[in-house]
Design an enzyme around this catalytic site. Structure first.
Site, short mmCIF file in Angstrom:
data_model
loop_
_atom_site.label_atom_id
_atom_site.label_comp_id
_atom_site.label_asym_id
_atom_site.label_seq_id
_atom_site.Cartn_x
_atom_site.Cartn_y
_atom_site.Cartn_z
N LYS A 208 -12.96 -10.70 85.76
CA LYS A 208 -13.68 -9.70 84.96
C LYS A 208 -14.89 -9.17 85.73
O LYS A 208 -15.09 -7.95 85.84
CB LYS A 208 -14.15 -10.33 83.65
CG LYS A 208 -15.22 -9.53 82.91
CD LYS A 208 -15.58 -10.14 81.58
CE LYS A 208 -16.67 -11.17 81.61
NZ LYS A 208 -18.05 -10.64 81.74
N ASN A 209 -15.71 -10.09 86.24
CA ASN A 209 -16.98 -9.65 86.82
C ASN A 209 -16.83 -9.04 88.21
O ASN A 209 -17.80 -8.53 88.77
CB ASN A 209 -17.98 -10.81 86.82
CG ASN A 209 -18.45 -11.12 85.40
OD1 ASN A 209 -18.22 -10.34 84.48
ND2 ASN A 209 -19.07 -12.28 85.23
N ARG B 276 -23.09 -4.80 78.17
CA ARG B 276 -24.26 -4.55 79.02
C ARG B 276 -23.88 -4.11 80.43
O ARG B 276 -24.60 -3.36 81.08
CB ARG B 276 -25.08 -5.83 79.17
CG ARG B 276 -25.55 -6.45 77.93
CD ARG B 276 -26.29 -7.73 78.28
NE ARG B 276 -27.34 -7.45 79.25
CZ ARG B 276 -28.52 -6.96 78.95
NH1 ARG B 276 -28.83 -6.71 77.71
NH2 ARG B 276 -29.41 -6.72 79.89
N CYS C 73 -29.67 -9.63 74.23
CA CYS C 73 -28.32 -10.18 74.28
C CYS C 73 -28.42 -11.60 73.75
O CYS C 73 -29.49 -12.22 73.81
CB CYS C 73 -27.88 -10.15 75.74
SG CYS C 73 -26.46 -11.12 76.15
N ARG D 249 -32.49 -10.56 79.33
CA ARG D 249 -31.73 -9.85 80.36
C ARG D 249 -32.30 -8.48 80.71
O ARG D 249 -31.67 -7.44 80.48
CB ARG D 249 -30.24 -9.76 79.95
CG ARG D 249 -29.66 -11.12 79.65
CD ARG D 249 -28.20 -11.09 79.37
NE ARG D 249 -27.39 -10.84 80.56
CZ ARG D 249 -26.08 -10.77 80.55
NH1 ARG D 249 -25.42 -10.91 79.41
NH2 ARG D 249 -25.40 -10.55 81.65
N ASP E 113 -22.04 -19.43 83.95
CA ASP E 113 -20.86 -19.06 83.16
C ASP E 113 -19.90 -20.24 82.93
O ASP E 113 -18.93 -20.09 82.20
CB ASP E 113 -20.11 -17.90 83.83
CG ASP E 113 -20.89 -16.59 83.76
OD1 ASP E 113 -21.85 -16.52 82.98
OD2 ASP E 113 -20.54 -15.65 84.50
N ARG F 125 -13.26 -10.55 75.08
CA ARG F 125 -14.01 -9.72 76.03
C ARG F 125 -13.76 -10.17 77.46
O ARG F 125 -13.76 -9.36 78.38
CB ARG F 125 -15.51 -9.82 75.74
CG ARG F 125 -15.95 -9.07 74.51
CD ARG F 125 -17.45 -9.02 74.45
NE ARG F 125 -17.97 -8.67 75.77
CZ ARG F 125 -19.20 -8.91 76.19
NH1 ARG F 125 -20.05 -9.52 75.40
NH2 ARG F 125 -19.59 -8.53 77.38
N1 EPU Z 1 -33.07 -10.52 85.92
C1 EPU Z 1 -34.32 -9.95 85.86
N2 EPU Z 1 -34.43 -8.60 86.10
C2 EPU Z 1 -33.37 -7.83 86.41
C3 EPU Z 1 -32.09 -8.41 86.47
C4 EPU Z 1 -31.98 -9.77 86.22
O1 EPU Z 1 -35.30 -10.63 85.58
O2 EPU Z 1 -33.55 -6.63 86.62
C5 EPU Z 1 -32.91 -11.96 85.66
C6 EPU Z 1 -32.09 -12.25 84.41
O3 EPU Z 1 -32.86 -12.20 83.24
C7 EPU Z 1 -31.55 -13.63 84.71
C8 EPU Z 1 -31.36 -13.60 86.22
O4 EPU Z 1 -32.14 -12.51 86.70
O5 EPU Z 1 -32.50 -14.59 84.38
C9 EPU Z 1 -29.94 -13.43 86.69
O6 EPU Z 1 -29.30 -12.39 85.95
P1 EPU Z 1 -28.25 -11.40 86.61
O7 EPU Z 1 -28.86 -10.06 86.72
O8 EPU Z 1 -27.70 -12.03 87.84
O9 EPU Z 1 -27.12 -11.34 85.50
P2 EPU Z 1 -26.18 -10.10 85.25
O10 EPU Z 1 -25.96 -9.38 86.51
O11 EPU Z 1 -26.66 -9.35 84.05
C10 EPU Z 1 -23.92 -11.32 85.78
C11 EPU Z 1 -22.65 -11.60 85.08
C12 EPU Z 1 -22.89 -12.63 84.00
C13 EPU Z 1 -23.42 -13.90 84.66
C14 EPU Z 1 -24.69 -13.58 85.46
C15 EPU Z 1 -25.23 -14.75 86.24
C16 EPU Z 1 -21.43 -9.52 85.28
C17 EPU Z 1 -20.88 -8.30 84.63
N3 EPU Z 1 -22.12 -10.36 84.50
O12 EPU Z 1 -24.82 -10.83 84.81
O13 EPU Z 1 -21.63 -12.91 83.38
O14 EPU Z 1 -23.72 -14.87 83.69
O15 EPU Z 1 -24.41 -12.52 86.39
O16 EPU Z 1 -24.28 -15.23 87.10
O17 EPU Z 1 -21.22 -9.74 86.45
C18 EPU Z 1 -20.19 -13.63 81.66
O18 EPU Z 1 -19.24 -13.27 82.37
O19 EPU Z 1 -20.04 -14.31 80.61
C19 EPU Z 1 -21.54 -13.26 82.05
C20 EPU Z 1 -22.57 -13.26 81.21
#
Ligand code: EPU
Length: 419
Positions: free
Chosen positions: A22-23, A92, A116, A121, A304, A396
């Site tokens: 998915k990701n 998101r 969320c 996030r 995850d 999802r």
């Molecule tokens: N963060 C910030 N600022 C930002 C972006 C992130 O502070 O601008 C923080 C977040 O709050 C968090 C950390 O950085 O504490 C890491 O978050 P990240 O941005 O890496 O998460 P994401 O990109 O929103 C993806 C996956 C998630 C997975 C996370 C962590 C996708 C579509 N989603 O989310 O997947 O948990 O990386 O590995 O790739 C899931 O599949 O169930 C899922 C939630």
């Protein structure tokens, strides 16, 4: 709304195919915005989140056709630039169109994702990076409005590694003028799969999979063919299912090379996990031992997989400590697991789990994808009946998990509930 009904206690035995990630699929679909021509993506999982990104792209005027797990995506024609609230609020990851739109259309209006279930996030690092590349960004009426001339390469250092942040800026930088350097970038395999697609399209990206990614901007990109990598989180979830039921399963299309931290912990807990060349066998033939886990960015233990691993620890011999360092509210499964007899205490971002002899089936529900998966796992091991409601969370991100588990011998069925 569907619910999943499980009668626990069956050992899982047999062969199962892991679906596409998915990701990885979501950012790769967003990347098709950057290229002219018709892209062909295979091994795409059949999931609600994939249907959502398809809606986001179609809303931008992109032509998409689907045949099984194969998608043709053509963004040759002039595109729109808006990702509306109605779509972004359901997923998101829709934010992934922001970088490509600013790079190609020089304009974007993307609804700001709200909070969320698992944490606040924020997306400040995505926005800061785009601004460093020359985009003007305003937040208006709940939308991120971005405008730019051609983006300019920049040196960007992430305060914390962000997966979709790295992906958004990497995509934006492919069409920027000059060189972009991303420091403290996310190293997840899904970032690497995206970089592979972009490089096939003609981008010049080096270092994906390390903390330092360099992107030399090019004038334009061309459509490609690509097979999405298999889903390491689905594979890990199935491994835990084998451990919980003292099962013996063989997984095809299993990305063992992306799962080192998870496999290491499962082995430490007493499972046998071995590759036989084409497949990976996961065997749980004795009582699981307690082990401690701390979630970390890749290559550490993935957040995850935290909820699923906690179920395994709930039935392990001894005491284990699980620390969640990525998201501030990712223990939403705990209260439901406790209703099934798990002995879990929480303090801040740490859960202390005292293994119990057995869990007992109960009606449960969760407000997050991985939490829902953990409840299904708990149901497989629990005595009696477990009913997991709000199955749309599971749908999802897991392709037909109930059917795959049933094929392995679980007593599990999906029941349609009147709305
Ligand atoms: N963060 C910030 N600022 C930002 C972006 C992130 O502070 O601008 C923080 C977040 O709050 C968090 C950390 O950085 O504490 C890491 O978050 P990240 O941005 O890496 O998460 P994401 O990109 O929103 C993806 C996956 C998630 C997975 C996370 C962590 C996708 C579509 N989603 O989310 O997947 O948990 O990386 O590995 O790739 C899931 O599949 O169930 C899922 C939630």
């Amino acid at each position: 709304m569907d619910k999943i009904v499980i009668k626990g206690g069956e050992r899982l035995i047999g062969e199962v195919e892991v679906s596409g990630s998915k990701n990885a699929a979501l950012p790769i679909f967003a990347a098709s915005l950057l290229a002219e021509g018709s892209n062909l993506f295979t091994n795409v999982p059949h999931l609600m989140d994939v249907r959502t990104i398809v809606k986001v792209l179609k809303n931008l005027g992109i032509k998409i056709s689907e045949d099984g797990g194969t998608y043709r995506i053509d963004a040759t024609e002039a595109l729109g630039y808006e990702a509306p609230y109605d779509l972004v609020k359901t997923m998101r990851a829709s934010i992934l169109v922001l970088g490509p739109l600013v790079a190609r259309m020089r304009r974007a209006a993307v609804s700001l994702p709200g909070g969320c279930a698992i944490g606040a996030r924020p997306i400040n690092l995505h926005l800061r990076g785009l601004e460093a590349m020359g985009a003007k960004i305003e937040l208006r009426h709940g939308y991120i409005e971005a405008k730019a001339d051609r983006l300019k390469g920049a040196q960007i250092s992430f305060d914390t590694p962000t997966v979709t942040g790295t992906e958004n800026l990497m995509m934006a930088a492919t069409l920027a003028e000059g060189k972009t350097i991303l420091q403290n970038a996310a190293m997840e395999p899904e970032v690497v799969d995206l970089a592979d697609v972009l490089n096939k399209m003609g981008a010049k990206i080096t270092g994906a999979g390390t903390k330092l990614i360099e992107i030399e901007g090019v004038e334009s990109l061309e459509a490609v063919e690509h097979s999405i990598i298999p889903d390491r989180i689905e594979a890990g979830t199935l491994m835990v299912a084998a451990g919980l039921t003292r099962g013996n399963i063989r997984m095809l299309n299993c990305p063992l090379f992306h799962m080192e931290a998870v496999v290491h912990k499962l082995k430490e807990a007493g499972m046998e996990i071995e590759s036989d060349g084409e497949g990976v066998r996961a065997v749980g033939n004795k009582r699981i031992r307690s082990v401690d886990v701390k979630t970390q960015p890749y290559p550490g233990f993935p957040t995850d997989m935290q909820a699923q691993f906690m179920v395994l620890m709930s039935l392990a011999k001894g005491l284990s400590v699980i620390s969640e360092t990525i998201f501030e509210n990712r223990f939403i499964h705990v209260s439901e697991l406790k209703r099934m007899g798990a002995d879990i205490g929480i303090q801040g971002n740490t859960a202390v789990i005292q293994g119990v002899g057995n869990l007992s089936g109960a009606p449960v529900m969760a407000t997050d994808l991985r939490a829902s998966a953990s409840l299904v796992l708990a149901g497989l091991a629990a005595a009696g009946m477990t009913e997991v409601s709000r199955v749309y969370h599971l749908d999802r991100g897991y392709e037909a998990l109930d059917k795959k588990l049933a094929k392995l011998g679980a007593d599990i069925k999906r029941v349609r509930e009147p709305d």
